[in-house]
Design a protein around this motif. Structure first.
Motif, PDB file in Angstrom:
ATOM      1  N   GLU A 316       0.833  -1.196   0.000  1.00 42.41           N
ATOM      2  CA  GLU A 316       0.000   0.000   0.000  1.00 42.41           C
ATOM      3  C   GLU A 316       0.871   1.252   0.000  1.00 42.41           C
ATOM      4  OE1 GLU A 316      -3.759   1.572  -0.321  1.00 42.41           O
ATOM      5  OE2 GLU A 316      -3.312  -0.556  -0.077  1.00 42.41           O
ATOM      6  N   LEU A 317       0.497   2.231  -0.831  1.00 40.67           N
ATOM      7  CA  LEU A 317       1.155   3.530  -0.828  1.00 40.67           C
ATOM      8  C   LEU A 317       0.428   4.420   0.169  1.00 40.67           C
ATOM      9  CD1 LEU A 317       1.637   4.019  -4.687  1.00 40.67           C
ATOM     10  CD2 LEU A 317       3.352   3.247  -3.020  1.00 40.67           C
ATOM     11  N   VAL A 318       1.098   4.792   1.232  1.00 40.65           N
ATOM     12  CA  VAL A 318       0.474   5.526   2.332  1.00 40.65           C
ATOM     13  C   VAL A 318       0.761   7.011   2.172  1.00 40.65           C
ATOM     14  CG1 VAL A 318       0.347   5.793   4.829  1.00 40.65           C
ATOM     15  CG2 VAL A 318       0.735   3.527   3.830  1.00 40.65           C
ATOM     16  N   PRO A 319      -0.264   7.874   2.217  1.00 46.11           N
ATOM     17  CA  PRO A 319      -0.030   9.316   2.101  1.00 46.11           C
ATOM     18  C   PRO A 319       0.980   9.811   3.132  1.00 46.11           C
ATOM     19  CG  PRO A 319      -2.378   8.827   1.967  1.00 46.11           C
ATOM     20  CD  PRO A 319      -1.700   7.541   2.345  1.00 46.11           C
ATOM     21  N   GLY A 320       1.914  10.656   2.675  1.00 38.80           N
ATOM     22  CA  GLY A 320       2.914  11.242   3.558  1.00 38.80           C
ATOM     23  C   GLY A 320       4.162  10.429   3.751  1.00 38.80           C
ATOM     24  N   SER A 321       4.218   9.224   3.214  1.00 33.52           N
ATOM     25  CA  SER A 321       5.390   8.366   3.348  1.00 33.52           C
ATOM     26  C   SER A 321       6.218   8.421   2.059  1.00 33.52           C
ATOM     27  CB  SER A 321       4.941   6.923   3.610  1.00 33.52           C
ATOM     28  OG  SER A 321       6.032   6.041   3.656  1.00 33.52           O
ATOM     29  N   PRO A 322       7.550   8.598   2.166  1.00 32.21           N
ATOM     30  CA  PRO A 322       8.409   8.640   3.351  1.00 32.21           C
ATOM     31  C   PRO A 322       8.675  10.070   3.811  1.00 32.21           C
ATOM     32  CG  PRO A 322       9.786   8.503   1.416  1.00 32.21           C
ATOM     33  CD  PRO A 322       8.357   8.523   0.919  1.00 32.21           C
ATOM     34  N   GLN A 323       9.184  10.189   5.056  1.00 27.78           N
ATOM     35  CA  GLN A 323       9.682  11.455   5.573  1.00 27.78           C
ATOM     36  C   GLN A 323      10.919  11.181   6.418  1.00 27.78           C
ATOM     37  OE1 GLN A 323       7.048  14.562   6.892  1.00 27.78           O
ATOM     38  NE2 GLN A 323       5.238  13.557   6.031  1.00 27.78           N
ATOM     39  N   TRP A 324      11.602  12.270   6.805  1.00 21.83           N
ATOM     40  CA  TRP A 324      12.843  12.137   7.562  1.00 21.83           C
ATOM     41  C   TRP A 324      12.680  12.731   8.954  1.00 21.83           C
ATOM     42  CZ3 TRP A 324      16.651   9.338   5.390  1.00 21.83           C
ATOM     43  CH2 TRP A 324      16.646   9.196   3.997  1.00 21.83           C
ATOM     44  N   LEU A 325      13.297  12.071   9.933  1.00 20.52           N
ATOM     45  CA  LEU A 325      13.429  12.646  11.250  1.00 20.52           C
ATOM     46  C   LEU A 325      14.644  13.569  11.286  1.00 20.52           C
ATOM     47  CD1 LEU A 325      12.692   9.519  13.481  1.00 20.52           C
ATOM     48  CD2 LEU A 325      11.185  11.477  13.081  1.00 20.52           C
ATOM     49  N   ASP A 337       2.292  -7.515  10.869  1.00 19.21           N
ATOM     50  CA  ASP A 337       1.505  -8.205  11.905  1.00 19.21           C
ATOM     51  C   ASP A 337       0.023  -7.870  11.812  1.00 19.21           C
ATOM     52  OD1 ASP A 337       3.920  -9.282  13.042  1.00 19.21           O
ATOM     53  OD2 ASP A 337       4.258  -7.328  13.972  1.00 19.21           O
ATOM     54  N   GLY A 338      -0.471  -7.712  10.588  1.00 20.55           N
ATOM     55  CA  GLY A 338      -1.902  -7.541  10.377  1.00 20.55           C
ATOM     56  C   GLY A 338      -2.416  -6.128  10.411  1.00 20.55           C
ATOM     57  N   ALA A 339      -1.522  -5.139  10.614  1.00 18.51           N
ATOM     58  CA  ALA A 339      -1.965  -3.749  10.673  1.00 18.51           C
ATOM     59  C   ALA A 339      -0.960  -2.872   9.937  1.00 18.51           C
ATOM     60  CB  ALA A 339      -2.102  -3.284  12.113  1.00 18.51           C
ATOM     61  N   ARG A 340      -1.426  -1.675   9.533  1.00 21.12           N
ATOM     62  CA  ARG A 340      -0.522  -0.703   8.904  1.00 21.12           C
ATOM     63  C   ARG A 340       0.138   0.096  10.015  1.00 21.12           C
ATOM     64  NH1 ARG A 340      -3.618   0.764   4.740  1.00 21.12           N
ATOM     65  NH2 ARG A 340      -2.868  -1.229   3.985  1.00 21.12           N
ATOM     66  N   ARG A 341       1.461   0.018  10.075  1.00 21.76           N
ATOM     67  CA  ARG A 341       2.180   0.557  11.215  1.00 21.76           C
ATOM     68  C   ARG A 341       3.203   1.596  10.770  1.00 21.76           C
ATOM     69  NH1 ARG A 341       3.897  -4.725  14.589  1.00 21.76           N
ATOM     70  NH2 ARG A 341       4.372  -3.143  16.187  1.00 21.76           N
ATOM     71  N   LEU A 342       3.533   2.483  11.685  1.00 28.36           N
ATOM     72  CA  LEU A 342       4.563   3.483  11.460  1.00 28.36           C
ATOM     73  C   LEU A 342       5.913   2.808  11.660  1.00 28.36           C
ATOM     74  CD1 LEU A 342       4.681   6.635  10.957  1.00 28.36           C
ATOM     75  CD2 LEU A 342       5.095   6.826  13.429  1.00 28.36           C
ATOM     76  N   LEU A 343       6.826   3.024  10.697  1.00 29.79           N
ATOM     77  CA  LEU A 343       8.154   2.426  10.752  1.00 29.79           C
ATOM     78  C   LEU A 343       9.209   3.523  10.807  1.00 29.79           C
ATOM     79  CD1 LEU A 343       6.471  -0.046   9.779  1.00 29.79           C
ATOM     80  CD2 LEU A 343       8.367  -0.614   8.254  1.00 29.79           C
ATOM     81  N   VAL A 344      10.225   3.333  11.632  1.00 27.72           N
ATOM     82  CA  VAL A 344      11.389   4.207  11.663  1.00 27.72           C
ATOM     83  C   VAL A 344      12.602   3.356  11.318  1.00 27.72           C
ATOM     84  CG1 VAL A 344      12.849   5.688  13.096  1.00 27.72           C
ATOM     85  CG2 VAL A 344      10.363   5.782  13.331  1.00 27.72           C
ATOM     86  N   ALA A 352       0.348  -3.009  16.891  1.00 26.06           N
ATOM     87  CA  ALA A 352      -0.486  -3.654  15.874  1.00 26.06           C
ATOM     88  C   ALA A 352      -1.967  -3.431  16.122  1.00 26.06           C
ATOM     89  CB  ALA A 352      -0.188  -5.152  15.825  1.00 26.06           C
ATOM     90  N   SER A 353      -2.304  -2.777  17.219  1.00 23.42           N
ATOM     91  CA  SER A 353      -3.706  -2.444  17.489  1.00 23.42           C
ATOM     92  C   SER A 353      -4.131  -1.159  16.793  1.00 23.42           C
ATOM     93  CB  SER A 353      -3.931  -2.295  18.992  1.00 23.42           C
ATOM     94  OG  SER A 353      -3.080  -1.292  19.529  1.00 23.42           O
ATOM     95  N   LEU A 354      -3.180  -0.413  16.213  1.00 27.38           N
ATOM     96  CA  LEU A 354      -3.463   0.825  15.504  1.00 27.38           C
ATOM     97  C   LEU A 354      -3.296   0.628  14.003  1.00 27.38           C
ATOM     98  CD1 LEU A 354      -1.810   3.868  17.355  1.00 27.38           C
ATOM     99  CD2 LEU A 354      -4.238   3.333  17.152  1.00 27.38           C
ATOM    100  N   GLN A 355      -4.200   1.224  13.230  1.00 26.18           N
ATOM    101  CA  GLN A 355      -4.089   1.255  11.779  1.00 26.18           C
ATOM    102  C   GLN A 355      -3.714   2.680  11.372  1.00 26.18           C
ATOM    103  OE1 GLN A 355      -4.221  -1.210   9.674  1.00 26.18           O
ATOM    104  NE2 GLN A 355      -4.976  -0.542   7.683  1.00 26.18           N
ATOM    105  N   VAL A 356      -2.487   2.883  10.895  1.00 23.70           N
ATOM    106  CA  VAL A 356      -2.033   4.204  10.486  1.00 23.70           C
ATOM    107  C   VAL A 356      -2.659   4.539   9.136  1.00 23.70           C
ATOM    108  CG1 VAL A 356      -0.037   5.623   9.888  1.00 23.70           C
ATOM    109  CG2 VAL A 356       0.110   3.998  11.785  1.00 23.70           C
ATOM    110  N   ARG A 357      -3.265   5.716   9.029  1.00 26.02           N
ATOM    111  CA  ARG A 357      -3.930   6.127   7.794  1.00 26.02           C
ATOM    112  C   ARG A 357      -3.042   7.044   6.947  1.00 26.02           C
ATOM    113  NH1 ARG A 357      -9.383   4.616   8.990  1.00 26.02           N
ATOM    114  NH2 ARG A 357      -9.877   5.046   6.815  1.00 26.02           N
TER     115      ARG A 357
END
Length: 696
Positions: A316-325, A337-344, A352-357
């Protein structure tokens, strides 16, 4: 004349006019820049600036006044073809200043009006035209506010603040355009632009789009047979896409080709150029199972993979990804693990209980993003992941929230079930930004219910004056497909459905499998089958509610929808006439071979390999089964779902001797922005439903 909801809904462009939009906050947090019209029925957008501390608002650009001073008046419909196409891809029905860009410090902004280039000082409030060759499309100041870039007639040009301009990239080939997004990028990937300034304003990364490999389709205006049909490159499933390349351009015209494996990764899904991470691109394979984030050396054009992702169905192409810290780590999103997660740097940092939009922004404190709990897709909240790992929920009120930040200032936009429209405010007790949107002439009467064995999120709307015990015909009003959620905690989302309910219907809206917000397996349940899962879920919700509410008359059930919802409506009466007694299909996809590459191949694959799956999901192959009333509505100027979809289905129905109704809309596109058309379409649909769902 007495106002009615259909008239209001059309006049206000679905109750969106008058709301603040396109919000930008300066890095020092002092200025909030946004667009807003003067009223809920005014389609002309103005550019405004608000003081984030005091809330004082001022208009810095009124296009009506500006063009009256220069040319003697504002005129709708004078935008160049590139701008009209951009608005269609963005589903933008307003006029005036519908887009703008700023320098890095948000001190100046540029915009185009009537194909002309304008520059405005956001501190002084002084706007002026720059006399450059046009027509002008997508002007953008460089980050240092020394010069601007813009697109004109397929070439990319530079202009000094004085107005002197020159071309830095262009081709004589009419099939080639520089600095613009191709159809697939704009319609399906969320990439609406085609060039990006370097942080120091000395270079530009720009796309070169060659549409010569793409098959040509034709759009005509049958009501004006003297007009020449328009040729449109349209990449239907299984056919060639545009050839998209990326160059790093020097301001004197030097060009460096950015190199990556375009055979393996033909899709250029994203480009970002920042002072922290440099130039980075997102590339995707044709089957969409592989994505790479590649860093670019602007000197040589060589790239190296910074991070890769794969998925058995699609990435999936997620809006706002990628960005830099600020510490140089890469922020992305991926299904884990079954959910869309924020990765660093590739490691999940959200549970995994949150779905990042979507990722909203990164800053000194961390990452601002939107997410929902997997068990509760009804509500979307703003969250922050802090650099030291702490996860903070920013919005607490039940509803649908989004945000924009600059420095210490966060501007929140919030919609709830308890009030009309949305509220835009500065967080932490700061001022509200005024909304001029009209209050709807309906009052949604909504119950949110989990239905069926899969706990389908379902909204049930009854007439405001319903008397318990009175039987009601049932109207399903879904979208039902990927990337769109109808059942949300936002009052205005139900206004049109409530109007139908108040005409004497029980209206049901269900988000079934394939819709967003409920995790990886839920979205991927439609892989290789866009028909059975989505229809089955609508049926399950209908039957469950019929058992729970005795007033729902399941002997009188209709279904209406637009786009994918139109496909689903027609699918329902073709596949299950025992349950669905009539259908209204607006702009339906009837044969997925006629829809675009990126969307269709993601779910159904290559039609040369998965022919049976395309046949199974097609309406045309099942036309001979129609036994219920079906109304097809289609704009003849639709360049997203072409009118050929409805016309081919109609032909198949006629050949099978199946009566049906076709409503062709001359000059109307996929979003039906015309006020008279939008109003009367609601009335036309109501009459059709009343006719075919009368008591026996």
């Amino acid at each position: 004349m007495t106002d009615t909801f259909p008239r209001q809904y059309a006049r206000t462009q679905r109750l969106t006019l008058g709301e603040p939009r396109n919000v930008v906050v300066s890095p020092d947090g002092q200025r909030i820049v946004f667009l807003r019209s003067y009223s809920g029925s005014d389609p002309i957008q103005r550019l405004w600036v608000t003081d984030a501390r005091t809330g004082v608002e001022r208009v810095v650009v009124d296009p009506v006044v500006l063009l009256e001073q220069l040319d003697g008046g504002f005129s709708n419909g004078d935008a160049p073809s590139e701008e009209r196409a951009r608005r269609e891809r963005a589903r933008e029905g307003a006029d005036g200043v519908v887009g703008f860009a700023t320098d890095a410090q948000v001190t100046v902004a540029s915009f185009a009006l009537a194909g002309r280039l304008f520059l405005v000082g956001l501190l002084s409030g002084s706007a002026r035209p720059l006399d450059v060759p046009g027509p002008v499309f997508d002007p953008r100041p460089d980050p240092t506010a020394r010069r601007l870039a813009y697109v004109s007639a397929g070439s990319l040009r530079i202009a000094n603040i004085s107005g002197a301009s020159w071309e830095i990239a262009g081709d004589d080939d009419p099939d080639v355009a520089w600095g613009t997004a191709d159809f697939i990028a704009a319609e399906e990937m969320g990439r609406s632009r085609g060039y990006w300034w370097s942080p120091n304003g000395e270079r530009i990364a720009a796309t070169r789009v060659d549409t010569s490999p793409v098959q040509r389709w034709w759009l005509s205006n049958p009501t004006e047979p003297r007009e020449t049909p328009r040729s449109v490159p349209y990449p239907a499933a299984g056919t060639a896409n545009a050839e998209v390349r990326l160059y790093v351009l020097d301001l004197d015209g030097g060009q460096t080709l950015v190199e990556w494996d375009r055979d393996m990764f033909p899709y250029l899904a994203g480009v970002s150029w920042s002072a922290i991470g440099g130039l980075i691109i997102t590339v995707q394979s044709r089957d969409q199972r592989h994505v790479e984030y590649r860093g670019v050396d602007p000197e040589s054009g060589l790239t190296r993979c910074r991070l890769a992702d794969t998925d058995a169905q699609w990435v999936e192409l997620v809006p706002g990804s990628p960005q830099w810290l600020i510490d140089g780590r890469l922020v992305t999103c991926a299904d884990r693990d079954g959910a869309r997660r924020l990765l660093v740097d590739g490691e999940p940092v959200t549970p995994a209980s949150l779905q990042v939009r979507s990722i909203l922004s990164t800053g000194p404190t961390g990452v601002l993003f939107i997410a929902n709990f997997l068990v509760d897709p009804l509500h979307q909240q703003v969250w922050r992941w802090h650099l030291h790992g702490r996860l903070e929920r920013i919005t607490m009120e039940p509803g649908v929230h989004s945000a924009v930040e600059g420095g210490p200032t966060v501007v929140l936009r919030s919609a709830t079930m308890y009030r009309d429209g949305s509220v835009t405010r500065v967080s932490g007790g700061g001022p509200n930004i005024t909304s001029y949107a009209e209050a709807p002439l309906t009052e949604p009467n909504v119950q949110i219910i989990n239905t069926g064995d899969r706990s389908l999120l379902t909204a049930l709307l009854l007439p405001r004056n319903h008397v318990e015990g009175a039987k009601l015909p049932v109207l399903l009003d879904p979208y039902g497909g990927p990337h769109a959620q109808r059942v949300v905690a936002s009052r205005n989302a139900y206004c049109s459905s409530q109007w139908f309910a108040d005409q004497g219907f029980a209206v049901i809206i269900t988000d079934g499998r394939g819709t967003p917000g409920r995790g990886s397996a839920w979205e991927r349940a439609v892989s290789r089958d866009l028909a059975f899962p989505v229809l089955e879920d609508q049926i399950d919700a209908l039957i469950d509610l019929g058992e729970q509410f005795a007033d729902l008359d399941l002997g009188r059930v209709g279904i209406r929808g637009w786009s994918f919802g139109g496909y689903l409506a027609a699918l329902a009466v073709l596949r299950r006439p025992d349950l669905f007694h009539c259908a209204i299909a607006g702009a339906p996809v009837t044969d997925w071979r006629l829809y675009d590459t990126h969307y269709t191949e993601r779910y159904l694959g290559d039609p040369a390999i998965f022919a049976a799956q395309y046949d199974n999901s097609s309406l045309i192959y099942h036309a001979k089964t129609l036994s219920r009333p079906l109304m097809l509505i289609h704009g003849l100027a639709d360049d997203n779902v072409y009118a050929a979809h409805s016309l081919q289905l109609s032909r198949a129905l006629v050949e099978s001797g199946r009566p049906h109704t076709v409503v062709p809309l001359s000059g109307v596109s996929h979003m039906t922005p015309q006020e008279e058309v939008a109003e009367n379409l609601l009335l036309l649909q109501l009459k059709f439903l009343q006719t075919h769902l009368q008591p026996a």
